[in-house]
Design a protein around this motif. Sequence first.
Motif, PDB file in Angstrom:
ATOM      1  N   UNK A 142     -14.761 -23.528  11.468  1.00 14.79           N
ATOM      2  CA  UNK A 142     -14.831 -23.941  12.866  1.00 14.79           C
ATOM      3  C   UNK A 142     -14.700 -22.722  13.765  1.00 14.79           C
ATOM      4  N   UNK A 143     -15.642 -22.533  14.690  1.00 17.31           N
ATOM      5  CA  UNK A 143     -15.645 -21.378  15.579  1.00 17.31           C
ATOM      6  C   UNK A 143     -14.770 -21.641  16.798  1.00 17.31           C
ATOM      7  N   UNK A 144     -13.977 -20.641  17.168  1.00 16.27           N
ATOM      8  CA  UNK A 144     -13.080 -20.760  18.318  1.00 16.27           C
ATOM      9  C   UNK A 144     -13.356 -19.619  19.286  1.00 16.27           C
ATOM     10  N   UNK A 145     -13.741 -19.965  20.501  1.00 16.45           N
ATOM     11  CA  UNK A 145     -13.909 -18.981  21.563  1.00 16.45           C
ATOM     12  C   UNK A 145     -12.678 -19.027  22.458  1.00 16.45           C
ATOM     13  N   UNK A 146     -12.203 -17.869  22.871  1.00 17.81           N
ATOM     14  CA  UNK A 146     -11.056 -17.796  23.783  1.00 17.81           C
ATOM     15  C   UNK A 146     -11.521 -17.188  25.096  1.00 17.81           C
ATOM     16  N   UNK A 147     -11.191 -17.877  26.193  1.00 20.43           N
ATOM     17  CA  UNK A 147     -11.575 -17.424  27.528  1.00 20.43           C
ATOM     18  C   UNK A 147     -10.325 -16.964  28.276  1.00 20.43           C
ATOM     19  N   UNK A 148     -10.400 -15.752  28.813  1.00 19.97           N
ATOM     20  CA  UNK A 148      -9.348 -15.212  29.683  1.00 19.97           C
ATOM     21  C   UNK A 148      -9.987 -14.899  31.030  1.00 19.97           C
ATOM     22  N   UNK A 197     -18.229 -21.494  20.762  1.00 15.61           N
ATOM     23  CA  UNK A 197     -17.295 -22.059  19.802  1.00 15.61           C
ATOM     24  C   UNK A 197     -17.317 -23.578  19.767  1.00 15.61           C
ATOM     25  N   UNK A 198     -16.897 -24.126  18.631  1.00 14.89           N
ATOM     26  CA  UNK A 198     -16.672 -25.575  18.537  1.00 14.89           C
ATOM     27  C   UNK A 198     -15.428 -25.956  19.331  1.00 14.89           C
ATOM     28  N   UNK A 199     -14.503 -25.007  19.405  1.00 17.14           N
ATOM     29  CA  UNK A 199     -13.283 -25.161  20.196  1.00 17.14           C
ATOM     30  C   UNK A 199     -13.240 -24.057  21.240  1.00 17.14           C
ATOM     31  N   UNK A 200     -12.801 -24.404  22.434  1.00 17.47           N
ATOM     32  CA  UNK A 200     -12.680 -23.429  23.511  1.00 17.47           C
ATOM     33  C   UNK A 200     -11.210 -23.332  23.893  1.00 17.47           C
ATOM     34  N   UNK A 201     -10.626 -22.162  23.685  1.00 18.31           N
ATOM     35  CA  UNK A 201      -9.227 -21.946  24.034  1.00 18.31           C
ATOM     36  C   UNK A 201      -9.144 -21.133  25.321  1.00 18.31           C
ATOM     37  N   UNK A 220      -5.310 -26.392  13.979  1.00 18.09           N
ATOM     38  CA  UNK A 220      -4.886 -27.388  12.985  1.00 18.09           C
ATOM     39  C   UNK A 220      -4.761 -28.775  13.617  1.00 18.09           C
ATOM     40  N   UNK A 221      -4.229 -28.845  14.835  1.00 20.65           N
ATOM     41  CA  UNK A 221      -4.080 -30.137  15.502  1.00 20.65           C
ATOM     42  C   UNK A 221      -5.412 -30.691  15.992  1.00 20.65           C
ATOM     43  N   UNK A 222      -6.394 -29.816  16.162  1.00 17.73           N
ATOM     44  CA  UNK A 222      -7.675 -30.239  16.712  1.00 17.73           C
ATOM     45  C   UNK A 222      -8.614 -30.854  15.680  1.00 17.73           C
ATOM     46  N   UNK A 223      -8.237 -30.813  14.409  1.00 17.26           N
ATOM     47  CA  UNK A 223      -9.133 -31.339  13.373  1.00 17.26           C
ATOM     48  C   UNK A 223      -9.240 -32.856  13.414  1.00 17.26           C
ATOM     49  N   UNK A 224      -8.257 -33.524  13.984  1.00 13.96           N
ATOM     50  CA  UNK A 224      -8.294 -34.985  14.093  1.00 13.96           C
ATOM     51  C   UNK A 224      -9.400 -35.383  15.078  1.00 13.96           C
ATOM     52  N   UNK A 225     -10.341 -36.248  14.664  1.00 13.41           N
ATOM     53  CA  UNK A 225     -11.434 -36.647  15.560  1.00 13.41           C
ATOM     54  C   UNK A 225     -10.972 -37.380  16.806  1.00 13.41           C
ATOM     55  N   UNK A 226      -9.747 -37.898  16.804  1.00 16.93           N
ATOM     56  CA  UNK A 226      -9.234 -38.609  17.971  1.00 16.93           C
ATOM     57  C   UNK A 226      -8.618 -37.659  19.001  1.00 16.93           C
ATOM     58  N   UNK A 227      -8.532 -36.389  18.650  1.00 21.31           N
ATOM     59  CA  UNK A 227      -7.909 -35.403  19.535  1.00 21.31           C
ATOM     60  C   UNK A 227      -8.980 -34.675  20.340  1.00 21.31           C
ATOM     61  N   UNK A 228      -8.838 -34.688  21.658  1.00 22.23           N
ATOM     62  CA  UNK A 228      -9.774 -33.993  22.545  1.00 22.23           C
ATOM     63  C   UNK A 228      -9.378 -32.539  22.764  1.00 22.23           C
ATOM     64  N   UNK A 259     -15.445 -28.346  22.465  1.00 17.80           N
ATOM     65  CA  UNK A 259     -16.651 -28.081  23.236  1.00 17.80           C
ATOM     66  C   UNK A 259     -17.333 -29.374  23.671  1.00 17.80           C
ATOM     67  N   UNK A 260     -17.224 -30.392  22.845  1.00 20.25           N
ATOM     68  CA  UNK A 260     -17.832 -31.693  23.131  1.00 20.25           C
ATOM     69  C   UNK A 260     -17.365 -32.255  24.476  1.00 20.25           C
ATOM     70  N   UNK A 261     -16.123 -31.989  24.823  1.00 20.19           N
ATOM     71  CA  UNK A 261     -15.575 -32.500  26.074  1.00 20.19           C
ATOM     72  C   UNK A 261     -16.369 -31.956  27.255  1.00 20.19           C
ATOM     73  N   UNK A 262     -16.584 -30.640  27.270  1.00 19.24           N
ATOM     74  CA  UNK A 262     -17.288 -30.011  28.387  1.00 19.24           C
ATOM     75  C   UNK A 262     -18.769 -30.394  28.392  1.00 19.24           C
ATOM     76  N   UNK A 263     -19.355 -30.527  27.226  1.00 24.00           N
ATOM     77  CA  UNK A 263     -20.760 -30.897  27.155  1.00 24.00           C
ATOM     78  C   UNK A 263     -20.997 -32.318  27.662  1.00 24.00           C
TER      79      UNK A 263
END
Length: 330
Positions: A1-7, A80-84, A102-110, A162-166
Motif C-alpha cells: 500500500x502506497x502512502x504519500x505524506x503532505x507537509x 498514494x492509496x493513503x494520504x497522510x 495498520x489501522x487503515x487496513x479495515x475497509x470500514x475505516x476512512x 485516497x478514496x475519500x478525497x476522490x
Amino acid sequence: MLIAVIICAYTEERWDDLVAAVASLRRQTLLPSEIIIVIDHNKQLFERARAQFADATVVENKAARGLSGARNTGLEIARGDLIAFLDDDAEAAPDWLERLCDCSTDPKVLGVGGTVVPRWLGKRPNWFPSEFYWVVGCTYQHIPDQPIVVRNPYGGCTCIKQEVFQTIGGFREGIGRIGTVPMGGEETELSIRATQHWPEKVFLYEPRALIYHRIPAQRARWHYFLSRCYAEGISKATITKFVGAKDSLSSERAYTTQMLPRGVCKGITDALLRRDPSGFLRAGAIIAGLVTTTAGYVKGSLKRQPLPTASPAANQDKPSLGVGKGNVSR
C-alpha cells in the motif's frame, strides 16, 4: 500500500522545524512512498525548499492562500492509496506511519489520527489547562489504551484514504488556517462530510501514533489563548452552516458538559487540597476559554453563510480538487 505524506509550510521562520519534520519522515519504520511539501504563496521559501529537499516533491500552492488550499494542491499530485498529513512544526515518532497504516487496513475505516504531544519551547504556563491543549494544536482528551472511533482526527497528524478525497472532494476553503490567522476546523468539516456520505464507516484515533508538536512561547500567552478560542467559535459556526449542528457539535456537547466541568473542579481541588494556587488560574482559564469560544460561535452564526467551493461537475456540494499542478520539484 502506497502512502504519500503532505507537509504544508508558509513561512521561513519555521525553516528548522520544517527540516526536522521531513527528517522524521525519513526515519519511519514504514517509509512513505512520496513526501510532498506544499509552499503557501511564498516564493523565497519555495526556492529554498526546492533546493534543500531534492528527494521530495516541492510544489507551490496554486489554490487560495491558506492551509485548506495548500493541502488540496498536495492532494492533486499525491499518488498514494493513503494520504497522510504532518504539520511543518512537528516531528513524527519512528513508528507513526506504520501505526496509522495498520489501522487503515479495515475497509470500514476512512482515516486514522494519532496523538499530538506538546513540546513546549519555553516553560508551560501554570495557568494553561490541558483541557484546552487544542488551542496549541495538541491532543486534549483522555488518551485511551487502544484505538477508538472519533468524529474527526487532528488534521496535522492523520492518514486518510485516497478514496475519500476522490469521492467527496478535498478540504473546504474559507474554514482553515490562513497564515497566522488562528482559524481551524477544515479537517472536522471534511470528516463529517465523509461520514455523512458513508454512515457505516468511521474515523479512528490510534493513541500510539505519536507526533511531537513544537509550541513557541508566543502561543503560551493569554492573548493567543483567547484569540484562538474566539476563532474556534467562528470556525464551528461556519462548519455548522455546511454540515448541520447535529454532527458538527456532537463532540463539543460532551466536551462542554463533561470534560470542562471536571477540569474546573480539578483546578479548584488542586488549589484547595494540594496547595497549588495555579489551580484557580486553570479553572478560570477554562471558564474564560468556554465563554470566549461561545462568543465566537455566536458571532459566526450571525454572519452570512459563505458560498461553497464546489466542483462545477459535482452533483453534490463538495469542494473541488481542480487546482493547477504548480511548479513541482523532485
